[in-house]
Design an enzyme around this catalytic site. Structure first.
Site, PDB file in Angstrom:
ATOM      1  N   HIS A 101      12.004 -15.953  48.534  1.00 33.90           N
ATOM      2  CA  HIS A 101      11.450 -14.778  47.861  1.00 33.90           C
ATOM      3  C   HIS A 101      10.271 -14.237  48.648  1.00 33.90           C
ATOM      4  CE1 HIS A 101       9.221 -18.250  46.287  1.00 33.90           C
ATOM      5  NE2 HIS A 101       8.212 -17.428  46.039  1.00 33.90           N
ATOM      6  N   HIS A 103       6.583 -11.982  48.360  1.00 36.91           N
ATOM      7  CA  HIS A 103       5.480 -11.525  47.518  1.00 36.91           C
ATOM      8  C   HIS A 103       5.017 -10.170  48.024  1.00 36.91           C
ATOM      9  CE1 HIS A 103       4.530 -15.477  45.593  1.00 36.91           C
ATOM     10  NE2 HIS A 103       5.170 -15.918  46.679  1.00 36.91           N
TER      11      HIS A 103
END
Length: 139
Positions: A101, A103
């Site tokens: 993932h 940010h």
């Protein structure tokens, strides 16, 4: 951790609610529940891959497109003057959820967050030797 236990897989499947920002066939973006700054969001591929090193390169185009679209919207909605986009791989690098993932952290003047300190190599020869060792492992 299996895909059935992965918190991001559960969010992607709709089993856990999120503050969704963006979704398409390849990625999902939602606000981080522990934001660095207001508007801190995550972008996750819908497919489960532990790290960016495990992820198929074909997803890169979709992730970058989502980063651009979501990043611009975050900056406009929050009035941010900057945006950090970062990604951690493996626990030693700070990865907490083992579903790759990114940010997106909106940045504001004086927000108190600083980049890590920069180091240096002992010599240009040391730097060149390390570059050579890395190149050799890509062959």
């Amino acid at each position: 951790m299996s895909q059935s236990d992965c918190i991001f897989c559960r969010i992607v499947r709709g089993e856990i609610p999120c503050a969704q920002i963006y979704a398409d066939d390849h990625v999902l973006s939602f606000l981080d529940i522990g934001p660095v700054n207001r508007g801190h969001a995550l972008i996750v591929p819908r497919e489960h891959h532990r790290t960016v090193l495990d992820m198929p390169a074909r997803l890169g185009e979709h992730i970058i497109a989502a980063q651009q679209r979501v990043g611009r919207a975050i900056m406009e909605a929050t009035g941010a003057e900057g945006l950090n986009i970062f990604q951690n791989n493996f626990a030693t690098a700070g990865q907490v959820v083992f579903h790759v993932h990114w940010h997106l952290v909106p940045r504001f003047p004086g927000d108190g967050h600083e980049l890590w300190p920069q180091g240096q190599y002992g010599s240009i020869d040391e730097m060149q030797a390390l570059a050579k060792a890395i190149r050799e492992r890509m062959e």
